[in-house]
Design an enzyme around this catalytic site. Structure first.
Site, PDB file in Angstrom:
ATOM      1  N   ARG A 104     -33.502  31.970 -11.715  1.00 40.50           N
ATOM      2  CA  ARG A 104     -34.406  31.411 -12.708  1.00 40.50           C
ATOM      3  C   ARG A 104     -34.508  32.393 -13.859  1.00 40.50           C
ATOM      4  O   ARG A 104     -34.900  33.540 -13.662  1.00 40.50           O
ATOM      5  CB  ARG A 104     -35.767  31.202 -12.030  1.00 40.50           C
ATOM      6  N   THR A 108     -37.151  31.579 -19.893  1.00 42.81           N
ATOM      7  CA  THR A 108     -37.244  30.114 -20.041  1.00 42.81           C
ATOM      8  C   THR A 108     -37.713  29.427 -18.754  1.00 42.81           C
ATOM      9  O   THR A 108     -38.105  28.267 -18.780  1.00 42.81           O
ATOM     10  CB  THR A 108     -35.864  29.527 -20.382  1.00 42.81           C
ATOM     11  N   ASP A 200     -42.598  37.477  -5.367  1.00 41.15           N
ATOM     12  CA  ASP A 200     -41.181  37.146  -5.583  1.00 41.15           C
ATOM     13  C   ASP A 200     -40.459  37.186  -4.229  1.00 41.15           C
ATOM     14  O   ASP A 200     -40.284  38.245  -3.628  1.00 41.15           O
ATOM     15  CB  ASP A 200     -40.555  38.150  -6.549  1.00 41.15           C
ATOM     16  N   ASP A 203     -37.195  39.408  -3.980  1.00 40.75           N
ATOM     17  CA  ASP A 203     -37.488  40.842  -3.997  1.00 40.75           C
ATOM     18  C   ASP A 203     -38.127  41.291  -2.687  1.00 40.75           C
ATOM     19  O   ASP A 203     -37.812  42.372  -2.174  1.00 40.75           O
ATOM     20  CB  ASP A 203     -38.423  41.177  -5.162  1.00 40.75           C
TER      21      ASP A 203
HETATM   22  C1  PRP Z   1     -36.863  32.015  -6.800  1.00 41.31           C
HETATM   23  C2  PRP Z   1     -36.949  31.157  -5.561  1.00 41.31           C
HETATM   24  C3  PRP Z   1     -36.428  29.841  -6.045  1.00 41.31           C
HETATM   25  C4  PRP Z   1     -36.938  29.799  -7.462  1.00 41.31           C
HETATM   26  C5  PRP Z   1     -38.122  28.897  -7.526  1.00 41.31           C
HETATM   27  O1  PRP Z   1     -35.579  32.457  -7.014  1.00 41.31           O
HETATM   28  O2  PRP Z   1     -36.244  31.684  -4.474  1.00 41.31           O
HETATM   29  O3  PRP Z   1     -35.023  29.723  -6.012  1.00 41.31           O
HETATM   30  O4  PRP Z   1     -37.324  31.127  -7.814  1.00 41.31           O
HETATM   31  O5  PRP Z   1     -38.561  28.742  -8.834  1.00 41.31           O
HETATM   32  P1  PRP Z   1     -38.468  27.351  -9.602  1.00 41.31           P
HETATM   33  O6  PRP Z   1     -38.945  26.292  -8.655  1.00 41.31           O
HETATM   34  O7  PRP Z   1     -39.399  27.540 -10.757  1.00 41.31           O
HETATM   35  O8  PRP Z   1     -37.055  27.132 -10.031  1.00 41.31           O
HETATM   36  P2  PRP Z   1     -35.212  33.494  -8.199  1.00 41.31           P
HETATM   37  O9  PRP Z   1     -34.852  32.747  -9.440  1.00 41.31           O
HETATM   38  O10 PRP Z   1     -36.296  34.509  -8.319  1.00 41.31           O
HETATM   39  O11 PRP Z   1     -33.857  34.121  -7.703  1.00 41.31           O
HETATM   40  P3  PRP Z   1     -33.545  35.038  -6.430  1.00 41.31           P
HETATM   41  O12 PRP Z   1     -33.644  34.147  -5.221  1.00 41.31           O
HETATM   42  O13 PRP Z   1     -32.152  35.467  -6.699  1.00 41.31           O
HETATM   43  O14 PRP Z   1     -34.519  36.165  -6.385  1.00 41.31           O
HETATM   44  N1  URA Z   2     -40.070  32.368  -7.266  1.00 38.32           N
HETATM   45  C1  URA Z   2     -40.650  33.235  -6.410  1.00 38.32           C
HETATM   46  O1  URA Z   2     -39.970  34.007  -5.727  1.00 38.32           O
HETATM   47  N2  URA Z   2     -41.997  33.227  -6.313  1.00 38.32           N
HETATM   48  C2  URA Z   2     -42.773  32.395  -7.035  1.00 38.32           C
HETATM   49  O2  URA Z   2     -44.016  32.431  -6.896  1.00 38.32           O
HETATM   50  C3  URA Z   2     -42.146  31.520  -7.936  1.00 38.32           C
HETATM   51  C4  URA Z   2     -40.791  31.517  -8.018  1.00 38.32           C
END
Ligand code: PRP
Ligand code: URA
Length: 209
Positions: A104, A108, A200, A203
């Site tokens: 994400r 944006t 997150d 993380d």
């Molecule tokens: C997080 C989570 C989802 C997304 C959710 O991933 O694991 O995939 O955000 O957010 P959304 O519903 O607003 O799209 P992130 O983009 O942080 O990537 P990562 O899993 O690589 O940390």
């Molecule tokens: N992605 C995450 O990992 N946590 C949130 O709360 C939203 C998006």
């Protein structure tokens, strides 16, 4: 319209509390996510088709049930979805595993796709897309789009924590996809984080920042 199932089993809710707790470290966080994924897999497979077979017990012949060989695939949304895969495979070890790589954009909040690899026979498989978080819904909607573009017809979405905004986004874009969650939280904050949420997920799973 997609159905929404909230798994409010006491064990799931108990473990989710410690997943949310900011004092839970990486090792325990990972273990708890894995355990909750297994418990959710038990519930999500409730409608799996079964068929009769003849067997012999030590005392008699009997007609009993086995799974009727439906082709299943689990698809984690990278990267945080990886944390749920092993937990599901504990119950469904023969399932294939596809991957959809999305992150994400922090500015944006829109998903950016960087990788897709799915098992063969996409059209005949049942897919369970897994990701701990459903926030704006952008990532889930895009991952499901990716699967459908490649021919997937039967898709479920499973996550730990969802925001109402994310549930609505899937329902709008993919009314045929049912949603399985451990908790439906209150809302998103200005940065698109789920409140109260768990922070997150990627993380916390991988110990990055
Ligand atoms: C997080 C989570 C989802 C997304 C959710 O991933 O694991 O995939 O955000 O957010 P959304 O519903 O607003 O799209 P992130 O983009 O942080 O990537 P990562 O899993 O690589 O940390
Ligand atoms: N992605 C995450 O990992 N946590 C949130 O709360 C939203 C998006």
């Amino acid at each position: 319209m997609s159905k929404v199932y909230v798994f409010d089993h006491p064990l799931i809710q108990h473990k989710l509390t410690y997943i949310r707790d900011k004092n839970t470290g990486t090792k325990e966080f990972r273990e708890l996510v894995d355990e909750v994924a297994t418990l959710m897999a038990f519930e999500i497979t409730r409608d799996m088709p079964v068929e009769d077979i003849e067997i012999e017990t030590p005392v008699t012949k009997a007609t009993t049930k086995v799974l009727s060989g439906k082709k299943l695939a689990i698809v984690p949304i990278l990267r945080a979805g990886i944390g749920m895969v092993d937990g599901v495979l504990k119950l469904i070890p023969a399932a294939k595993v596809g991957h959809v790589g999305l992150y994400r954009d922090p500015e944006t909040l829109k998903p950016v796709e960087y990788y897709v690899k799915l098992p063969a026979d996409v059209e005949e498989r049942e897919f369970i897309v897994v990701d701990p978080m459903l926030a704006t819904g952008g990532s889930a909607v895009e991952a499901i789009n990716s699967l459908k573009t490649r021919g997937a017809k039967n898709i479920k979405f499973m996550c730990l924590i969802a925001a109402p905004e994310g549930v609505e986004a899937i329902q709008q874009s993919h009314p045929d996809v049912d949603i399985y969650i451990a908790a439906l939280d209150e809302r998103l904050n200005d940065h698109g984080y789920i409140i109260p949420g768990l922070g997150d997920a990627g993380d916390r799973l991988f110990g990055t920042k």
